[in-house]
Structure formats: C-alpha cells, structure tokens
Scaffold this active site. Structure first.
Site, PDB file in Angstrom:
ATOM      1  N   CYS A  52       6.276  -9.762  49.444  1.00  0.00           N
ATOM      2  CA  CYS A  52       5.494 -10.878  50.598  1.00  0.00           C
ATOM      3  C   CYS A  52       6.118 -11.433  51.362  1.00  0.00           C
ATOM      4  CB  CYS A  52       4.624 -12.168  49.127  1.00  0.00           C
ATOM      5  SG  CYS A  52       3.765 -13.480  49.932  1.00  0.00           S
ATOM      6  N   ASP A  59       7.048  -7.781  45.692  1.00  0.00           N
ATOM      7  CA  ASP A  59       5.810  -7.188  44.915  1.00  0.00           C
ATOM      8  C   ASP A  59       6.101  -6.389  44.187  1.00  0.00           C
ATOM      9  OD1 ASP A  59       3.929  -8.938  45.319  1.00  0.00           O
ATOM     10  OD2 ASP A  59       3.578  -8.862  47.579  1.00  0.00           O
TER      11      ASP A  59
END
Length: 161
Positions: A52, A59
C-alpha cells in the site's frame, strides 16, 4: 527488454537474481510460432504481492493475465521475476494492474490483452481491478470494448476471501 530466443537469459538459468523493486527491464520475449492463429495465453498468478503506498502494508492478490499474441510472446520465467519485483512497489491495486498491462503492451504489442487483479480484503473490503486493451484499428479494439462493457456482469460467488 530482450527479443530473440537465443537472447533469453533467465530460462534455464539456475542463478536467479530476485529484484525487490519494480523493474520492467526483467521481461523477455520470444517469437510466436503460430502468428497465423488467434489464441489466448493465460497466466494465473496466485501469490502476487505489493505494498500500500500510504500505509506500507502488504497487499496480496491473484493476478490473471490473458492475451492474444501477435509477433512476440512474453517468456514465463521473466514474467514471474517481473511480477516478483512488485514486492516492495508502493502502488494502489488499480495502479499495479494497469502498470502490468501497459508494460506487457510495450513489451509484446499483443493483439489483445486483459489483466485482472483479485486482491484479498483489507479493512473488510476487497478490490478487483480489471483492464484490457485491443490493438487500435483492428477487430481486437472492438473486442476490448465489448469485453470491458460485459466484464463481471455475472460475478462469481466470493466465499474464499
């Protein structure tokens, strides 16, 4: 970006160098042996990771890449190492998926390509960006429009995330 089979440096090489920062120069190609056929090549990448750009948290996603080759095709080991290079890339989900597609278009100049990211939820929501491209001035351009307009009209039941 390499172009001839004899120039492939990664396939068969036992001394892999893993790059931890986004690097499209890793990608290599070879000649499509069936240029007279329209056909799909699909890659399923269930262990894609990026970061992120705001929080730095990881992620995780499954990335689906489907393309119809023209003259050049992406070599799969170079694709694997390229996708691994996103590990420390700070990019929103939508950015990662579009960046992958644009890099592959630049590399191969395919007739058609689509990239779909199915990210695991964070904060109780999952994000599944989809993008596609058809070579301008060809039937594949119209195909891309139709597939985009009809994309996910009948979404699958999500019970595994």
């Amino acid at each position: 970006m390499k172009s001839d089979t004899k120039d492939l440096t990664l396939l068969g090489n036992q001394n892999n160098k893993y790059v931890y920062d986004y690097d499209p120069s890793i990608l290599e190609t070879f000649e499509n042996q069936h240029k007279d056929n329209d056909y799909f090549v699909k890659f399923n990448v269930p262990e894609f990771t990026s970061l992120c750009p705001i929080t730095g948290q990881p992620d995780f996603a499954t990335i689906y890449i489907s393309y119809m080759p023209d003259v050049r095709m992406v070599e799969s080991k170079s694709l694997k190492l390229y996708l691994f290079s996103f590990r420390n890339h700070g990019g929103f989900h939508e950015d990662c998926v579009n960046l992958i597609m644009k890099d592959l278009i630049e590399l191969m100049d395919p007739k058609y390509i689509e990239v779909w990211g199915k990210f695991t939820p964070r904060g109780g929501i999952s994000i599944d960006p989809y993008c596609n491209y058809g070579k301008p001035g060809t039937v594949y351009e119209e195909m891309a429009k139709q597939r985009l307009f009809q994309h996910d009209m009948y979404p699958e039941r999500v019970d595994n995330r």
